[in-house]
Design an enzyme around this catalytic site. Structure first.
Site, PDB file in Angstrom:
ATOM      1  N   ASP A 181       0.843  -1.193   0.000  1.00 27.40           N
ATOM      2  CA  ASP A 181       0.000   0.000   0.000  1.00 27.40           C
ATOM      3  C   ASP A 181       0.879   1.244   0.000  1.00 27.40           C
ATOM      4  OD1 ASP A 181      -2.391   1.608   0.182  1.00 27.40           O
ATOM      5  OD2 ASP A 181      -3.338  -0.042   1.264  1.00 27.40           O
ATOM      6  N   ASP A 200       3.179   2.450  -4.966  1.00 27.15           N
ATOM      7  CA  ASP A 200       1.979   2.785  -5.735  1.00 27.15           C
ATOM      8  C   ASP A 200       1.883   1.727  -6.836  1.00 27.15           C
ATOM      9  OD1 ASP A 200       0.301   3.704  -7.792  1.00 27.15           O
ATOM     10  OD2 ASP A 200       0.789   5.803  -7.437  1.00 27.15           O
ATOM     11  N   LYS A 206     -11.796  -5.251  -3.235  1.00 28.95           N
ATOM     12  CA  LYS A 206     -12.426  -3.947  -3.444  1.00 28.95           C
ATOM     13  C   LYS A 206     -11.427  -2.933  -3.998  1.00 28.95           C
ATOM     14  CE  LYS A 206     -15.137  -2.548  -0.175  1.00 28.95           C
ATOM     15  NZ  LYS A 206     -15.471  -2.111   1.194  1.00 28.95           N
ATOM     16  N   HIS A 236     -12.920  -2.099  -8.346  1.00 31.26           N
ATOM     17  CA  HIS A 236     -14.145  -1.292  -8.456  1.00 31.26           C
ATOM     18  C   HIS A 236     -13.885   0.202  -8.274  1.00 31.26           C
ATOM     19  CE1 HIS A 236     -15.642  -1.168  -3.955  1.00 31.26           C
ATOM     20  NE2 HIS A 236     -14.405  -0.750  -4.078  1.00 31.26           N
ATOM     21  N   ASN A 267     -22.318   4.367  -5.445  1.00 29.01           N
ATOM     22  CA  ASN A 267     -21.337   4.971  -4.540  1.00 29.01           C
ATOM     23  C   ASN A 267     -19.986   5.133  -5.221  1.00 29.01           C
ATOM     24  OD1 ASN A 267     -20.843   6.004  -1.860  1.00 29.01           O
ATOM     25  ND2 ASN A 267     -19.427   4.302  -1.630  1.00 29.01           N
ATOM     26  N   GLN A 309     -17.864   8.604  -5.450  1.00 25.33           N
ATOM     27  CA  GLN A 309     -16.633   8.622  -4.653  1.00 25.33           C
ATOM     28  C   GLN A 309     -15.358   8.216  -5.385  1.00 25.33           C
ATOM     29  OE1 GLN A 309     -17.540   6.550  -0.674  1.00 25.33           O
ATOM     30  NE2 GLN A 309     -16.159   8.245  -0.235  1.00 25.33           N
TER      31      GLN A 309
END
Length: 346
Positions: A211, A237, A253, A256, A303, A307
């Site tokens: 991350d 990254d 997730k 998406h 959403n 977002q």
């Protein structure tokens, strides 16, 4: 032809119209600490006592408590001293901060961040892009720069994601037998809750959380205990930096959040790093092939509009993205829960 009274839709419309009221009542009770207080008290309390302890008005608190009773988040008992309120099992398990399955953090993220973006849903539909600029006055050219616009916001998001995986993680990790993969990389693994579920379910595995540097720092300091030696970290990254070699990559997730071009780019990077015979596990809410449902996935896709830069997809759409990157033997498992699993092999 039947009259208006013969049709069911007025009741349906009423339920849909009041939907946001329901969620805001639950969020507010969480934010004010109603469920935590009732758990800690060990006994039912009156609305006056709750209002006094939480420093609210008595009239406002009484209405909030009664609404929570209507939502079956609280139970009430009428005594000679008046109405006494207590938590239901649902509230004790999911709405108190101290519960291992607490959803308090994700509730607060929805209440204080997601709600503000959804206020501009009509603008998002008109423009086809997220609404951070209108909601918070910041550019979203760097998506996660906008999402992690402060350390407080990043902490809230990471804690919220952890709370989701505390109740959904095992379902998706057990959808396929992953025991043959011992070297696993959790791309965008955040606070590490899914990684911890993974090493618990597959004790012979090690997981590297990949991350952004600031996310890794917070995960090390606040979420993953140092004695958990089966979890390591890698800063970077994944669009611009190299991805470490592994046998299995978990993208939970992640896709998406991005459009198809970005997804293809990321999966190509993953394929290049993946060991021969390895694989990639996608964890997402799958739409039906005709996109007629499930409703939860349709709502999540809306959403994503307000977002992120992405959307929810069908199993066939994810399979196509995987195959374009070189992955084959694609398998799909619907869990019957919030999130499903798609496995591709190299």
């Amino acid at each position: 032809m039947g009259s208006m009274e013969d049709l069911d839709y007025p009741q349906i419309i009423l339920q849909y119209t009041s939907g946001f009221l329901v969620s805001k009542i639950m969020f507010t009770a969480c934010e004010l600490g109603v469920f935590d207080l009732l758990l800690e008290s060990g006994e039912p309390l009156s609305s006056d006592a709750i209002a006094a302890r939480l420093d609210t008005s008595t009239t406002g608190m009484e209405r909030l408590l009664d609404a929570c009773v209507g939502l079956k988040l609280l139970a009430v008992e009428l005594t000679q001293e008046g109405a006494l309120y207590r938590n239901t099992d649902i509230s004790n398990i999911y709405l108190t901060k101290s519960s291992p399955k607490s959803q308090h953090h994700i509730m607060m993220y929805y209440s204080n961040t997601v709600y503000l973006c959804w206020h501009y849903l009509a603008d998002a539909v008109r423009e086809g892009r997220n609404q951070y600029e209108r909601a918070f006055g910041i550019s979203s050219k760097d998506l996660f720069g906008a999402m992690y616009r402060s350390e407080e916001e990043m902490l809230k998001f990471m804690a919220g994601q952890n709370s989701i995986w505390s109740i959904c993680g095992r379902d998706v990790l057990a959808a396929f037998d992953l025991s043959s993969f011992t070297q696993i990389c959790d791309l965008g693994g955040g606070g590490g809750a899914l990684a911890r579920e993974c090493v618990s379910l597959y004790p012979n595995s090690t997981v590297t959380i990949y991350d952004l540097p600031k996310v890794v720092q917070v995960a090390k300091e606040q979420f993953v205990p140092p004695e958990e030696h089966r979890i390591a970290f890698h800063e970077g990254d994944f669009f611009n930096d190299s991805i470490p070699e592994a046998e299995l990559y978990i993208l939970s997730k992640i896709l998406h959040d991005w459009d198809d071009d970005k997804c293809r780019q990321l999966l190509a990077n993953v394929y290049k790093a993946c060991k021969p015979g390895g694989g990639v596990l996608l964890v997402e809410s799958l739409l039906n092939e005709d996109k007629s449902g499930p409703l939860e996935a349709q709502l999540y896709s809306m959403n994503m509009l307000v977002q992120t830069e992405g959307k929810e997809r069908t199993a066939a759409e994810y399979s196509k993205l995987l195959e374009a990157a070189g992955f084959g033997e694609v398998q799909v498992k619907r869990t019957g829960k919030l999130y499903d699993a798609v496995l591709g092999r190299k």
